[in-house]
Motif scaffolding. Structure first.
Motif, short mmCIF file in Angstrom:
data_model
loop_
_atom_site.label_atom_id
_atom_site.label_comp_id
_atom_site.label_asym_id
_atom_site.label_seq_id
_atom_site.Cartn_x
_atom_site.Cartn_y
_atom_site.Cartn_z
N ASN A 138 9.12 -27.17 -21.84
CA ASN A 138 8.62 -28.05 -22.89
C ASN A 138 9.01 -29.49 -22.58
O ASN A 138 10.17 -29.77 -22.26
N GLN A 139 8.05 -30.41 -22.70
CA GLN A 139 8.33 -31.81 -22.44
C GLN A 139 8.54 -32.62 -23.71
O GLN A 139 8.69 -33.85 -23.66
N ALA A 140 8.54 -31.95 -24.84
CA ALA A 140 8.87 -32.58 -26.13
C ALA A 140 8.05 -33.84 -26.40
O ALA A 140 6.83 -33.78 -26.39
N ASP A 141 8.70 -35.02 -26.57
CA ASP A 141 7.93 -36.20 -27.01
C ASP A 141 7.30 -36.97 -25.86
O ASP A 141 6.68 -38.01 -26.08
N TRP A 142 7.45 -36.53 -24.62
CA TRP A 142 6.81 -37.13 -23.45
C TRP A 142 7.38 -38.48 -23.02
O TRP A 142 7.18 -38.90 -21.89
N SER A 143 8.07 -39.17 -23.90
CA SER A 143 8.51 -40.53 -23.55
C SER A 143 9.80 -40.53 -22.74
O SER A 143 10.14 -41.54 -22.12
N THR A 144 10.52 -39.44 -22.74
CA THR A 144 11.77 -39.36 -22.01
C THR A 144 12.02 -37.93 -21.58
O THR A 144 11.60 -36.98 -22.25
N GLY A 145 12.70 -37.77 -20.47
CA GLY A 145 13.05 -36.43 -20.02
C GLY A 145 14.29 -35.88 -20.70
O GLY A 145 14.59 -34.70 -20.58
N ALA A 146 14.98 -36.73 -21.44
CA ALA A 146 16.25 -36.32 -22.04
C ALA A 146 16.11 -35.17 -23.02
O ALA A 146 17.07 -34.42 -23.25
N ASP A 147 14.92 -35.01 -23.60
CA ASP A 147 14.74 -33.94 -24.58
C ASP A 147 13.96 -32.75 -24.05
O ASP A 147 13.61 -31.85 -24.80
N ASP A 148 13.69 -32.70 -22.75
CA ASP A 148 12.97 -31.57 -22.18
C ASP A 148 13.84 -30.31 -22.24
O ASP A 148 15.07 -30.38 -22.10
N TYR A 149 13.20 -29.16 -22.42
CA TYR A 149 13.96 -27.92 -22.57
C TYR A 149 13.10 -26.72 -22.23
O TYR A 149 11.88 -26.83 -22.06
N LEU A 150 13.74 -25.56 -22.13
CA LEU A 150 13.04 -24.29 -21.94
C LEU A 150 13.03 -23.51 -23.24
O LEU A 150 14.03 -23.46 -23.95
N THR A 151 11.91 -22.89 -23.53
CA THR A 151 11.85 -21.89 -24.58
C THR A 151 12.00 -20.52 -23.93
O THR A 151 11.32 -20.22 -22.94
N VAL A 152 12.89 -19.70 -24.47
CA VAL A 152 13.07 -18.33 -23.99
C VAL A 152 12.47 -17.39 -25.03
O VAL A 152 12.85 -17.43 -26.20
N VAL A 153 11.51 -16.57 -24.60
CA VAL A 153 10.80 -15.68 -25.53
C VAL A 153 11.25 -14.24 -25.30
O VAL A 153 11.19 -13.72 -24.18
N ASN A 154 11.68 -13.61 -26.39
CA ASN A 154 11.96 -12.18 -26.37
C ASN A 154 10.61 -11.46 -26.39
O ASN A 154 9.85 -11.56 -27.36
N LEU A 155 10.28 -10.76 -25.32
CA LEU A 155 8.95 -10.19 -25.18
C LEU A 155 8.70 -8.98 -26.05
O LEU A 155 7.56 -8.52 -26.17
N SER A 156 9.74 -8.46 -26.68
CA SER A 156 9.55 -7.30 -27.55
C SER A 156 9.18 -7.68 -28.97
O SER A 156 8.48 -6.94 -29.65
N ASN A 157 9.63 -8.88 -29.42
CA ASN A 157 9.32 -9.27 -30.80
C ASN A 157 8.90 -10.73 -30.96
O ASN A 157 8.68 -11.20 -32.08
N TYR A 158 8.81 -11.46 -29.84
CA TYR A 158 8.35 -12.86 -29.80
C TYR A 158 9.29 -13.84 -30.50
O TYR A 158 8.89 -14.96 -30.82
N THR A 159 10.53 -13.45 -30.73
CA THR A 159 11.51 -14.42 -31.21
C THR A 159 11.88 -15.35 -30.05
O THR A 159 11.73 -14.99 -28.88
N THR A 160 12.38 -16.54 -30.39
CA THR A 160 12.64 -17.54 -29.36
C THR A 160 14.02 -18.16 -29.47
O THR A 160 14.63 -18.18 -30.54
N SER A 161 14.49 -18.69 -28.35
CA SER A 161 15.69 -19.51 -28.29
C SER A 161 15.40 -20.62 -27.28
O SER A 161 14.32 -20.65 -26.68
N THR A 162 16.34 -21.54 -27.09
CA THR A 162 16.09 -22.67 -26.19
C THR A 162 17.24 -22.88 -25.21
O THR A 162 18.37 -22.48 -25.46
#
Length: 350
Positions: A138-162
């Motif tokens: 995820n590139q978030a607000d695009w204006s800076t790389g400081a807030d870029d992150y990964l979303t981790v998806v639980n494939l069994s129930n689609y819950t997420t973490s970062t």
């Protein structure tokens, strides 16, 4: 264009496909898993108009079906605009929409809607699956790389973490049980993050050196190949050390779209050309294996793939009307041309 239209990161079509089928134990006759089980999906990025984002399908016999998600799911919520990527998890396909901040899950063989993932998603780009989880940049607000992150998806129930990345990030791949993220886009950044897929933490950051902004990356035989402006770096995925590099001649400008097929590295450069090199090479030949003509201001080589001995290219066109996808032989001969959707940017072989 990728900058203006916030496109992510690849295109192709063929009349010769890898067959995905199942066999009956009684008569050994191939059984279809769905109407889309033998062909190629093309993600059409579209523009700001919701109706322009779509997915095309090219069947085994070369027939093009347009806008298959809406055709199969007329009452489902829209995919959203600026489609970025699609990846498969067994029988499911995950479709990333950059502007809608969500991922739509469908059956990869019937394209029937299954679910929407919208939690912890902000300007998503590319995704990959490893260790039973999906990881999305995820590139978030695009204006800076400081807030870029990964979303981790639980494939069994689609819950997420970062997982926080904290640097400009874009493309993603997997190798040796880990996930690798290229920290660079539009010339910024010069490293690759290594994600431990068991603990979901950044366990290493590989410095490529000043001026080496990574773009696309892929693993082959335990080596991660990372494309930058003047080199293809080779990273040992056991210790994450840089083991060497393949030099790219200065005459090849803006190299991108690295992909490995049949033990060769292919990539695009100089807007409309394709280059190839051996895995063990020390330098890339400055001679292109093919070039095509594009009138697109921002979309030459908007999608690129190599599969089953063929090269697939899509052209962004004017990002307002349907554009084209092309199939070439690896020797550079044009085999087929197809009309697909608006801003085609990726090929996915089913």
């Amino acid at each position: 264009m990728r900058t203006t239209f916030k496109k992510i990161a690849l295109l192709a079509v063929s009349i010769s496909f890898f067959m995905v089928s199942c066999s009956s134990d009684d008569n050994n006759v191939a059984t279809s898993q769905g109407v889309f089980d033998n062909g190629i999906f093309i993600t059409n990025e579209g523009n700001s108009a919701l109706s322009t984002a779509s997915i095309s399908f090219i069947s085994e016999n070369g027939t093009v079906e347009q806008d298959i998600f809406r055709a199969v799911n007329p009452n489902a919520e829209e995919l959203g605009t600026y489609l970025q990527d699609m990846f498969f998890v067994v029988t499911r396909a995950f479709i990333i929409s950059g502007s809608a901040n969500k991922i739509t899950v469908v059956d990869r063989y019937t394209f029937q809607y299954i679910a929407t993932i919208a939690t912890n998603i902000s300007n998503p780009r590319y995704g990959v699956v490893e260790n039973g989880k999906a990881f999305i940049v995820n590139q978030a607000d695009w204006s800076t790389g400081a807030d870029d992150y990964l979303t981790v998806v639980n494939l069994s129930n689609y819950t997420t973490s970062t997982i926080a990345l904290g640097v400009s990030s874009d493309h993603i791949t997997k190798a040796n049980g880990k996930v690798y993220v290229s920290n660079g886009y539009f010339g910024s950044g010069n490293s690759v993050s290594v994600i431990n897929t068991t603990t979901n933490v950044v366990e290493d950051v590989i410095d490529l050196g000043a001026g080496n902004s990574p773009s696309t990356l892929q693993e082959k035989n335990g080596v991660l190949y990372v494309l930058a402006a003047s080199n293809i770096f080779k990273i040992n995925t056991v210790d994450n050390f840089i083991a060497g590099a393949i030099e790219i001649p200065s005459t090849i400008e803006s190299p991108s779209n690295l992909t490995i097929a049949d033990s060769k590295i292919y990539f695009t450069g100089n807007s409309t050309s394709v280059y190839a090199t051996e895995l063990n090479a020390t330098t890339v030949s400055a001679t292109a294996i093919l070039s095509y003509t594009s009138t697109s201001a921002y979309g030459p080589m908007y999608g690129f793939a190599v599969n089953n001995g063929k090269i697939y290219i899509s052209d962004g066109g004017d990002f307002a009307s349907d554009s084209n996808a092309y199939i070439y032989s690896t020797s550079g001969s044009l085999l087929n041309t197809y009309t697909v959707g608006v801003g085609p940017n990726g090929f996915y072989f089913n």
